[in-house]
Write a protein that holds these residues in place. Sequence first.
Motif, PDB file in Angstrom:
ATOM      1  N   PRO A 122       0.831  -1.203   0.000  1.00 47.23           N
ATOM      2  CA  PRO A 122       0.000   0.000   0.000  1.00 47.23           C
ATOM      3  C   PRO A 122       0.862   1.248   0.000  1.00 47.23           C
ATOM      4  O   PRO A 122       1.984   1.253   0.526  1.00 47.23           O
ATOM      5  N   ILE A 126      -4.925   7.960   0.555  1.00 45.49           N
ATOM      6  CA  ILE A 126      -5.459   8.283  -0.767  1.00 45.49           C
ATOM      7  C   ILE A 126      -6.632   9.236  -0.587  1.00 45.49           C
ATOM      8  O   ILE A 126      -7.556   8.971   0.180  1.00 45.49           O
ATOM      9  N   TYR A 142     -14.098   3.854  -4.857  1.00 43.81           N
ATOM     10  CA  TYR A 142     -12.652   3.946  -4.678  1.00 43.81           C
ATOM     11  C   TYR A 142     -12.212   3.549  -3.274  1.00 43.81           C
ATOM     12  O   TYR A 142     -11.110   3.023  -3.073  1.00 43.81           O
ATOM     13  N   ASN A 146      -9.264   0.658  -2.124  1.00 43.72           N
ATOM     14  CA  ASN A 146      -8.046   1.142  -1.470  1.00 43.72           C
ATOM     15  C   ASN A 146      -7.903   0.619  -0.052  1.00 43.72           C
ATOM     16  O   ASN A 146      -6.776   0.382   0.405  1.00 43.72           O
ATOM     17  N   ASN A 151      -4.505   0.827   2.078  1.00 39.60           N
ATOM     18  CA  ASN A 151      -4.344   2.273   2.184  1.00 39.60           C
ATOM     19  C   ASN A 151      -5.316   2.885   3.188  1.00 39.60           C
ATOM     20  O   ASN A 151      -6.324   2.279   3.558  1.00 39.60           O
ATOM     21  N   VAL A 153      -7.937   6.244   3.632  1.00 36.78           N
ATOM     22  CA  VAL A 153      -8.794   6.915   2.657  1.00 36.78           C
ATOM     23  C   VAL A 153      -9.372   8.201   3.250  1.00 36.78           C
ATOM     24  O   VAL A 153      -9.935   8.204   4.352  1.00 36.78           O
ATOM     25  N   PHE A 448      -3.386   2.275  -6.651  1.00 32.72           N
ATOM     26  CA  PHE A 448      -2.573   3.015  -5.687  1.00 32.72           C
ATOM     27  C   PHE A 448      -1.805   2.042  -4.790  1.00 32.72           C
ATOM     28  O   PHE A 448      -1.971   2.029  -3.564  1.00 32.72           O
TER      29      PHE A 448
END
Length: 457
Positions: A122, A126, A142, A146, A151, A153, A448
């Motif tokens: 990761p 994001i 999204y 993610n 990730n 967010v 990502f």
Amino acid sequence: MSGPIKTINPATDEPLAEYALMNDDQVDAAVEACHKAFLDWRLKSLDDRAAVIRAIGKELRDSKDAFAKLMSQEVGKLISASHDEIELCAAICDFTADNGPSELADEEREIPGGTGVVTYSPLGVIYGIQPWNFPCYQAVRYAIANLMAGNGVLLKHAANCTGSGLFLRDVFERAGLPENLFTVLIIDHDQSDTVIEHERVRGVTLTGSDGAGKVVAKKAAENLKKTVLELGSNDAYLILQDADLDVAVDACVTGRIYNNGETCVAAKRFIVTARHYDEFVDRFTQKMRAMKMGDPFDEDSDLGPMARGDLRDTLHEQVTDSVKKGAKILCGGEIPDRTGAYYPATVLVDVAPGQPAHDDELFGPVASIIKAKDDEDAMRIANDSRYGLGGGIFSQDEDRARELASRHFDTGMVCINGYNLAIPNMPFGGVKDSGYGREHGGFGMKEFVNAKSLYIA
């Protein structure tokens, strides 16, 4: 910094809620808290992340009635469409939980003298900037990918569906997502630029207009940050010479008015070969004229209000400008004398280059019908656009339609003999001024991440 955000019910013009904007220190603290949550989340196993995402899907279904009601109040969606949206989002969670661990698993490859490993790490936090037309789906599309990738967010939602963004955050946390890992920022545009610049933010994704995409992409590029952009379109649906008109007319009406016509991948330009033109125009117009505007909570309503009055007014200006430049209205085209941001189902013919109805995106229940000489001319007209998000082909020769779609249609998604909004296991995204990058279908999970090479001797 501007004043508080006030949400308005577009069906009644009545206020719903008021939200104070965050100050700059609060924004910085929120980004840092998201980053801190990410540092723990990134170390969770893929299976552990998938379990939380599966729980989010269940919590969405359990919260469906309350969430659907809020969305319809904030943006005027038919209540049935709001329920459909939440079910789609839950299905995205299911798909991601089922497939995420295998999509993101390490890959071993032979290298000279040892073993190569591709591992997907990761990136970090994001930042997503999202519009109002699908208050749950735009954020889920999204965010879930993610989160599966490991990730953190951030979400800047459209002001008029601020409540929906906060509701979604609470759904995520009720399902077991760590606090601050999905953070809603209640901020203005200037603060948004600062978020893009923030050292903790590693990528930016936007759904919006092509104009907004250029601004955000430039700001991100100045800071060497990757972007994924899902922008507008004026999707062309081709009625070829061997089309089944019964199928084509029904699907095209649905594709134009679904979600009150406020859909990036709505059917917008209808390019009809000469053989079918007169009959298609007649039958399509009859169905559009019969669409009943009404309260989005009324089961008899076919069309709710647009999400805001200014959006309705902009659409009407596009229609008026197109008529001044030669287009003709067959039905609709007038702002009704009633409370709310309503606009009728509208059909335009004699649509030609230079008119907004031909060149631009009409984001509402307005259909542009264009006559083509034959199938080849229809494809030429379809591709004569700066956009390329979705599109459609109607033909009884499925093999030929498939070849046209795959080899000749310059767009990211093509429906053949039907209309589809989005499906979790198929990639979603466009080309040209409709943006770049892909979501869904496993692709969004790798937009990502750091595809890292390990060389083991």
